[in-house]
Motif scaffolding. Structure first.
Motif, PDB file in Angstrom:
ATOM      1  N   ALA A  15      33.668  33.254  43.214  1.00  0.00           N
ATOM      2  CA  ALA A  15      34.854  33.752  43.912  1.00  0.00           C
ATOM      3  C   ALA A  15      34.731  35.250  44.144  1.00  0.00           C
ATOM      4  N   ARG A  16      34.213  35.952  43.162  1.00  0.00           N
ATOM      5  CA  ARG A  16      34.064  37.411  43.303  1.00  0.00           C
ATOM      6  C   ARG A  16      33.046  37.746  44.397  1.00  0.00           C
ATOM      7  N   THR A  17      31.952  36.986  44.426  1.00  0.00           N
ATOM      8  CA  THR A  17      30.943  37.202  45.466  1.00  0.00           C
ATOM      9  C   THR A  17      31.560  36.985  46.851  1.00  0.00           C
ATOM     10  N   ALA A  18      32.319  35.909  46.978  1.00  0.00           N
ATOM     11  CA  ALA A  18      32.934  35.582  48.279  1.00  0.00           C
ATOM     12  C   ALA A  18      33.950  36.646  48.672  1.00  0.00           C
ATOM     13  N   GLU A  19      34.708  37.123  47.685  1.00  0.00           N
ATOM     14  CA  GLU A  19      35.732  38.123  47.986  1.00  0.00           C
ATOM     15  C   GLU A  19      35.100  39.462  48.363  1.00  0.00           C
ATOM     16  N   ALA A  20      33.997  39.814  47.687  1.00  0.00           N
ATOM     17  CA  ALA A  20      33.324  41.075  48.029  1.00  0.00           C
ATOM     18  C   ALA A  20      32.856  41.050  49.478  1.00  0.00           C
ATOM     19  N   ALA A  21      32.579  39.855  50.011  1.00  0.00           N
ATOM     20  CA  ALA A  21      32.141  39.726  51.399  1.00  0.00           C
ATOM     21  C   ALA A  21      33.314  39.496  52.352  1.00  0.00           C
ATOM     22  N   SER A  59      42.326  39.182  47.206  1.00  0.00           N
ATOM     23  CA  SER A  59      42.499  38.963  48.643  1.00  0.00           C
ATOM     24  C   SER A  59      42.075  37.591  49.133  1.00  0.00           C
ATOM     25  N   VAL A  60      41.074  37.011  48.507  1.00  0.00           N
ATOM     26  CA  VAL A  60      40.485  35.807  49.083  1.00  0.00           C
ATOM     27  C   VAL A  60      41.447  34.622  48.969  1.00  0.00           C
ATOM     28  N   GLY A  61      41.479  33.767  49.988  1.00  0.00           N
ATOM     29  CA  GLY A  61      42.321  32.577  49.970  1.00  0.00           C
ATOM     30  C   GLY A  61      41.795  31.548  48.984  1.00  0.00           C
ATOM     31  N   LEU A  62      42.702  30.755  48.412  1.00  0.00           N
ATOM     32  CA  LEU A  62      42.355  29.813  47.345  1.00  0.00           C
ATOM     33  C   LEU A  62      42.800  28.410  47.765  1.00  0.00           C
ATOM     34  N   GLY A  73      50.529  34.809  47.917  1.00  0.00           N
ATOM     35  CA  GLY A  73      50.377  34.449  49.325  1.00  0.00           C
ATOM     36  C   GLY A  73      48.974  34.087  49.766  1.00  0.00           C
ATOM     37  N   ARG A  74      48.162  33.553  48.835  1.00  0.00           N
ATOM     38  CA  ARG A  74      46.784  33.244  49.215  1.00  0.00           C
ATOM     39  C   ARG A  74      46.449  31.763  49.097  1.00  0.00           C
ATOM     40  N   ALA A  75      47.463  30.906  48.925  1.00  0.00           N
ATOM     41  CA  ALA A  75      47.174  29.501  48.623  1.00  0.00           C
ATOM     42  C   ALA A  75      47.055  28.632  49.863  1.00  0.00           C
ATOM     43  N   GLY A  76      46.183  27.648  49.725  1.00  0.00           N
ATOM     44  CA  GLY A  76      46.123  26.530  50.649  1.00  0.00           C
ATOM     45  C   GLY A  76      45.887  25.277  49.825  1.00  0.00           C
ATOM     46  N   TRP A  77      45.757  24.164  50.476  1.00  0.00           N
ATOM     47  CA  TRP A  77      45.358  22.923  49.793  1.00  0.00           C
ATOM     48  C   TRP A  77      44.579  22.084  50.766  1.00  0.00           C
ATOM     49  N   ARG A  78      43.528  21.464  50.268  1.00  0.00           N
ATOM     50  CA  ARG A  78      42.752  20.537  51.079  1.00  0.00           C
ATOM     51  C   ARG A  78      43.160  19.131  50.658  1.00  0.00           C
ATOM     52  N   ILE A  79      43.760  18.436  51.597  1.00  0.00           N
ATOM     53  CA  ILE A  79      44.309  17.115  51.306  1.00  0.00           C
ATOM     54  C   ILE A  79      43.195  16.088  51.195  1.00  0.00           C
ATOM     55  N   ALA A  80      43.247  15.288  50.136  1.00  0.00           N
ATOM     56  CA  ALA A  80      42.265  14.214  49.989  1.00  0.00           C
ATOM     57  C   ALA A  80      42.962  12.913  49.631  1.00  0.00           C
ATOM     58  N   VAL A  81      42.334  11.808  49.971  1.00  0.00           N
ATOM     59  CA  VAL A  81      42.871  10.495  49.588  1.00  0.00           C
ATOM     60  C   VAL A  81      41.917   9.850  48.600  1.00  0.00           C
ATOM     61  N   SER A  82      42.409   8.837  47.930  1.00  0.00           N
ATOM     62  CA  SER A  82      41.632   8.200  46.883  1.00  0.00           C
ATOM     63  C   SER A  82      41.543   6.696  47.155  1.00  0.00           C
ATOM     64  N   ASP A 125      36.307  44.384  56.083  1.00  0.00           N
ATOM     65  CA  ASP A 125      37.194  44.330  54.917  1.00  0.00           C
ATOM     66  C   ASP A 125      38.427  43.516  55.308  1.00  0.00           C
ATOM     67  N   TYR A 126      39.187  43.104  54.311  1.00  0.00           N
ATOM     68  CA  TYR A 126      40.404  42.348  54.616  1.00  0.00           C
ATOM     69  C   TYR A 126      41.379  43.254  55.351  1.00  0.00           C
ATOM     70  N   GLU A 127      42.018  42.680  56.360  1.00  0.00           N
ATOM     71  CA  GLU A 127      42.994  43.464  57.118  1.00  0.00           C
ATOM     72  C   GLU A 127      44.420  43.106  56.735  1.00  0.00           C
ATOM     73  N   GLY A 128      44.616  41.943  56.125  1.00  0.00           N
ATOM     74  CA  GLY A 128      45.949  41.536  55.671  1.00  0.00           C
ATOM     75  C   GLY A 128      45.881  41.139  54.217  1.00  0.00           C
ATOM     76  N   THR A 129      46.969  40.622  53.692  1.00  0.00           N
ATOM     77  CA  THR A 129      46.998  40.267  52.271  1.00  0.00           C
ATOM     78  C   THR A 129      47.101  38.769  52.029  1.00  0.00           C
ATOM     79  N   THR A 130      47.580  38.001  53.013  1.00  0.00           N
ATOM     80  CA  THR A 130      47.756  36.565  52.775  1.00  0.00           C
ATOM     81  C   THR A 130      46.656  35.776  53.480  1.00  0.00           C
ATOM     82  N   LEU A 131      46.510  34.520  53.063  1.00  0.00           N
ATOM     83  CA  LEU A 131      45.517  33.663  53.717  1.00  0.00           C
ATOM     84  C   LEU A 131      45.888  33.459  55.185  1.00  0.00           C
ATOM     85  N   ARG A 132      47.165  33.323  55.472  1.00  0.00           N
ATOM     86  CA  ARG A 132      47.578  33.205  56.880  1.00  0.00           C
ATOM     87  C   ARG A 132      47.164  34.450  57.669  1.00  0.00           C
TER      88      ARG A 132
END
Ligand SMILES: Cc1cc2nc3c(=O)[nH]c(=O)nc-3n(C[C@H](O)[C@H](O)[C@H](O)COP(=O)(O)O)c2cc1C
Lengths: 335, 434
Positions: free
Chosen positions: A29-35, A66-69, A96-105, A309-316
């Motif tokens: 996560a840190r590597t991804a956020e640094a980029a 900053s990175v979305g989760l 303000g950084r959350a999302g969810w990836r919907i999955a079915v089972s 660099d990130y220009e905003g603070t939320t994932l949106r």
């Protein structure tokens, strides 16, 4: 027309079921956020393996900025009311950084972990997943943004006219509402649907803010993106509010031409309007994500295609998606 | 250390009238920074654990969402996972309902929290179940008390089986649980967690609840916060343990308590009265009355006399909270108090409800807490502050050092897990046994 569309980049960070999985995920996560990537996904299934994905990303939230989760969340055997509360809470703890990836089972083995009902056919599960996405949005909206008033004179903490029963009636469940969680910072956390499989595509077109696809050529990707846009329009949505990302497992050691060639491919597909970005699933987590961020992302930056660099603070913000007004607020305004 | 040691927990201010939101110092009930502040304060005070309550439907009163108290809160387990990142030793306890969840999923979520916090997870098992709350869930529906506890007991048993289905350091084993409530089987995906068995707390008061605690819990969260009631409850619950082959020390009894500090005892009493006036606003006074009477009393003047009509025992006016057990008796008591002292509705409610458990100078409060524990009215306390997020600052700064001087409270964490803070033995792995 397409040249000014920003490029969006994301990466998968699940690290298996080993004892150091969460620590490795944090490092990724840190590597991804640094980029300055848009977001991380953490894959999961109802049967695992390893820790609950949403839990892992909640644990990481205070250690990133900053990175979305985006954890994978199963909608099949879970309670929609709990699921939406957990995703809203991830948005609160990450500011303000959350999302969810919907999955079915779909598997019988997963159904037996709960023992409540046998696994229905996959098409029905995606239908139900769509209903879970819909009721989640209703519940996130069930508190208008300014519902909390703290009015000392009248002794009222909330203005109850701004709290709404959702009275949702789906095919397999119903929910009364309102949510127990106040409206999250993004209004609606970001909904991601893996639209690789045709069974998920209509749900993606209807409900996704971000759809993941796989394609062997730019033409195939463009066709899928066009199909998703048509579907979104058919569901009354603005296709401009749907991001389509190519998702691909990459082994950069074996990738012909290496990290630089991957940058060319992303730039070409994006520039040609086939996709809005790229979701990296590293074949070997640390190595491939490291090379992706230090070489591929660097190359894309040199060409002025990706943020430095990130220009905003939320994932949106990162995705260029508007913060939605509560659907109940709109109803009142037009009434 | 010959003195009986006190255990302490911090309750995040809840969705009820104990929490004073109208005070200028009162902060957000939902921003992560509030949770972080209170958790860090508790850890600075070397508390055993941090505690979050749960409510799965916004409370309603006379068919409308109740708006006078704090409304809304985050989902517990997700907040605790985030708090694990900003604390090191503090236990992290989530209240999670056994009626509106399923064992496999919850066992996995709690084991995940235990991993992500390196052994600090706890589950407060509650059984609240009514058709009103059920309207938010697939499962829906109402369970009467016996059914609630039958489900809860089998639920906890199943969760423990899942936690034990993998040997320490071992590969995924399989589990198969078959009982009247659950028939489930498969493989548990989470490696054995640092505590093996995360701490189980029980909150509930009936004979069924006490029996369930004696059979299955590590901690009981009670409402008995007076010395007399505490001793009675303590003796009763500890007395039930032998039947399950358990020692008195295996189950900690921790009442939820409030407190007010002052420079002197008199100063503290004055502050306490001021806080109760904040808690019982004129609107809240009528509401408290309606909760007992079960009738619409909105026409009554909070500064006037009590109603002379009797409570409606079958009322459905109040939804989403624990019902007043014997409304007629409570009404009779309140009327007597009002007549004896010439009190208005609001004054009567201020006098009869929400009286803080411990009021005094730091020395007085420290002595009283120690007496409680030393005389077996409790093993410790779940402190419920009335202010978010700073409501425990003064306790940690002023009372904890006095408890430490008395030799009744730890001066450093000696272990890393919540089980170790509570003095609970490492669990014996019971996997493989039927
Ligand atoms: C101290 C205490 C705290 C409780 N906290 C909660 C809570 O946070 N959420 C909840 O749904 N129920 C809570 N309950 C309710 C209990 O789970 C239970 O439903 C209620 O006490 C009725 O059970 P009983 O008949 O055994 O007392 C609490 C009960 C007690 C005594």
């Amino acid at each position: 027309m397409t040249s000014h569309r920003p490029l969006h980049l994301a990466a998968e960070v699940a690290s298996g079921a080993g004892p150091d999985a969460a620590r490795r995920t944090l490092a990724l996560a840190r590597t991804a956020e640094a980029a300055a990537l848009d977001f991380l996904t953490h894959d999961d299934t109802f049967a695992g393996p390893g820790l609950d994905a949403l839990a892992v990303l909640a644990r990481i939230a205070p250690e990133t900025r900053s990175v979305g989760l985006v954890p994978t969340v199963t909608t099949t055997h879970t309670e929609p009311f709990h699921v939406q509360a957990a995703v809203a809470t991830l948005d609160w703890v990450s500011r303000g950084r959350a999302g969810w990836r919907i999955a079915v089972s779909p598997s019988g083995a997963e159904a037996r972990l709960v023992g409540r009902r046998p696994a229905p056919p996959t098409a029905e599960l995606w239908q139900e997943a769509g209903e879970v996405a819909e009721v989640s949005r209703k519940l996130w909206d069930s508190w208008e943004d300014d519902a909390e008033i703290r009015d000392v004179a009248t002794g009222r903490f909330v203005d109850r006219r701004k709290l709404h029963h959702v009275d949702f009636q789906g095919a397999t469940f119903s929910v009364k509402g309102p949510s127990i969680v106040p409206r999250p910072p993004q209004g609606n956390p970001v909904t991601v649907v893996d639209a690789t499989r045709p069974a998920a595509r209509d749900t993606a077109a209807h409900h996704a803010d971000v759809a993941l696809i796989s394609a062997a050529s730019a033409e195939e990707a463009a066709a899928l993106r066009a199909e998703l846009h048509r579907g979104a329009r058919a569901h009354g949505r603005d296709p401009g509010q749907l991001r389509v990302l190519l998702s691909s497992t990459v082994d950069l050691d074996a990738y012909e031409g290496g990290a630089g060639a991957l940058a060319e491919l992303i730039a070409g597909w994006h520039g040609g309007g086939a996709v809005d970005g790229f979701h990296l699933v590293p074949a070997a987590g640390e190595r491939d994500l490291e090379r992706f961020t230090s070489e591929t992302v660097a190359r894309l930056r040199e060409r002025g295609l990706f943020r430095t660099d990130y220009e905003g603070t939320t994932l949106r913000d990162h995705l260029g998606l508007a913060r939605p007004v509560s659907q109940y607020a709109k109803a009142v305004a037009s009434a | 250390m010959s003195r009986k040691q006190i255990h302490l927990a911090a309750h995040f201010p809840g969705v009820n009238s104990t929490t004073v939101w109208a005070d200028p110092r009162s902060g957000s009930q939902i921003d992560f920074s509030s949770f972080e502040h209170l958790a860090r304060t508790a850890e600075r005070g070397l508390f055993d654990f941090f505690f979050l309550a749960e409510g799965l439907r916004l409370r309603e009163h006379a068919g409308r969402i109740h708006d006078l108290d704090v409304v809304g809160r985050p989902e517990s387990i997700t907040v605790l996972n985030a708090l694990a990142a900003v604390t090191d030793r503090l236990g992290l306890a989530a209240t999670v309902n056994a009626t509106f969840n399923e064992p496999y999923e919850l066992a996995r979520r709690l084991a995940s929290l235990d991993h992500l916090s390196a052994g600090r997870a706890a589950w407060n098992v509650v059984t609240s179940s009514d058709a009103f709350t059920g309207e938010n869930f697939r499962r829906g529906g109402y369970l009467d008390r016996a059914d609630r506890y039958a489900r809860a007991a089998e639920f906890v048993g199943a969760v423990r089986e899942l936690w034990d289905s993998r040997p320490p350091g071992g590969a995924p084993g399989t589990f198969a649980h078959s009982g009247p409530q659950f028939r489930i089987e498969g493989s548990f995906p989470v490696p054995r967690s640092p505590q093996g068995q995360p701490v189980v707390i029980q909150a509930g008061d009936s004979a069924e609840g006490r029996e369930f605690a004696a059979s299955a819990a590590d901690v009981v969260f009670t409402r008995h916060s007076t010395l007399e009631a505490g001793r009675e409850f303590y003796a009763d619950v500890k007395g039930r343990l032998a039947r399950y082959g358990r020692e008195p020390d295996d189950l900690k009894i921790m009442p939820g308590v409030t407190y007010v500090l002052g420079d002197s005892d008199a100063d503290a009493q004055e502050r306490a009265a001021g806080i109760r006036r904040q808690q019982v606003s004129p609107q809240n006074a009528i509401l408290a009355l309606e909760q007992v009477w079960g009738r619409d009393l909105s026409g009554y003047d909070p500064d006037g006399p009590l109603p002379d009509i009797d409570p409606d025992p079958d009322s459905t006016l109040v939804q989403g909270r624990v019902r007043v057990a014997d409304p007629v008796a409570v009404a009779r008591k309140w009327r007597a108090l009002s007549e004896a002292k010439g009190l208005s509705i609001r004054q009567t409610v201020i006098e009869s409800t929400g009286r803080q458990s411990f009021v005094g100078s730091p020395a007085t409060v420290a002595a009283a807490l120690e007496e409680f524990v030393a005389t077996d009215a409790a093993d410790g306390f779940i402190l419920v502050p009335h202010l978010t997020p700073g409501g425990l600052d003064d306790f940690v700064d002023q009372v904890v050092p006095l408890l430490q001087e008395r030799g009744a409270f730890r001066t450093e964490y000696t272990g890393t897990t919540l089980r170790s803070h509570l003095g609970l033995p490492d669990p014996v792995w019971k996997g493989g046994t039927p």
